[in-house]
Design a protein around this motif. Structure first.
Motif, PDB file in Angstrom:
ATOM      1  N   LYS A 178      -7.638  -1.749  -3.643  1.00  0.00           N
ATOM      2  CA  LYS A 178      -7.957  -0.333  -3.835  1.00  0.00           C
ATOM      3  C   LYS A 178      -9.323  -0.167  -4.475  1.00  0.00           C
ATOM      4  N   THR A 179      -9.691  -1.121  -5.317  1.00  0.00           N
ATOM      5  CA  THR A 179     -11.025  -1.079  -5.915  1.00  0.00           C
ATOM      6  C   THR A 179     -12.083  -1.226  -4.831  1.00  0.00           C
ATOM      7  N   THR A 180     -11.852  -2.130  -3.897  1.00  0.00           N
ATOM      8  CA  THR A 180     -12.764  -2.288  -2.765  1.00  0.00           C
ATOM      9  C   THR A 180     -12.891  -0.984  -1.992  1.00  0.00           C
ATOM     10  N   GLN A 183     -14.943   1.597  -4.001  1.00  0.00           N
ATOM     11  CA  GLN A 183     -16.370   1.263  -3.995  1.00  0.00           C
ATOM     12  C   GLN A 183     -16.989   1.538  -2.627  1.00  0.00           C
TER      13      GLN A 183
END
Length: 205
Positions: A178-180, A183
């Motif tokens: 989810k961070t990917t 970003q």
């Protein structure tokens, strides 16, 4: 997914086709294209291998059919009224798809010895050309709302959105998170707002 051992016989027609394609997908997900055999697919699907050969002349045709079946899946395209939220939803959906069995299989196949199958080229175009064009509707809406310059190239925005996810998965060999997704969405949004994807600017370069 069903295991290759203990598969039960299936009926005829569409049920047979579905069982064989599901079994092929399972075999690809477990062992990759190099280990794929018609015998194992038949055993997992609960059919005789001659049943498979009547429909598919070889494993290349079988894998091509599986790829075509699953690449046709369209990601859900949100309409939240905000480009930032729409891109976030799209990035998260793409991350979830590449983590799914069909997504993993397709990405593995296009960079394996299966790449010589004619259908692989079409699969790549679907991922990186046709898919971004369809998803570009979120950018069209943003242009209409005045969030982006009128000459923004929607497909370029979407390709930029999926590029970091693709890089992490295929180059670094790490599962995107989810961070990917967050970003990636922010990169695409910031670049689009800055006019990086202006068609007018692109023509001048």
């Amino acid at each position: 997914m069903p295991s290759a051992e203990g598969a039960r016989p299936v009926g005829r027609g569409p049920k047979v086709r579905a069982a064989v394609l599901d079994a092929t997908l399972a075999e690809l997900a477990e062992g990759g294209y190099a280990a794929l055999t018609i015998d194992n697919v038949a055993r997992r699907a609960g059919v005789h291998k001659t049943t498979i050969y009547r429909r598919w002349p070889d494993r290349e045709a079988l894998v091509g059919d599986v790829l075509g079946e699953h690449i046709a899946m369209e990601l859900p395209i949100a309409d939240t009224g905000s480009l930032a939220a729409d891109l976030q939803h799209l990035a998260e959906a793409f991350v979830a798809w590449v983590a799914s069995p069909p997504g993993r299989m397709i990405f593995t196949a296009i960079y394996s010895d299966a790449a010589r199958i004619p259908g692989i080229a079409e699969t790549r175009r679907e991922l990186f050309e046709y898919g971004p064009r369809r998803a570009g509707v979120v950018v069209d809406r943003a242009i209409n709302r005045g969030e982006l310059p009128a000459d923004t190239d929607p497909a370029a925005v979407i390709r930029t959105l999926i590029a970091p996810i693709y890089f992490q998965l295929s180059v670094l060999g790490e599962p995107p998170t989810k961070t990917t997704a967050a970003q990636s969405a922010q990169i695409a949004l910031s670049a689009a707002q800055a006019g990086v994807f202006s068609r007018t600017a692109a023509k001048r370069t």
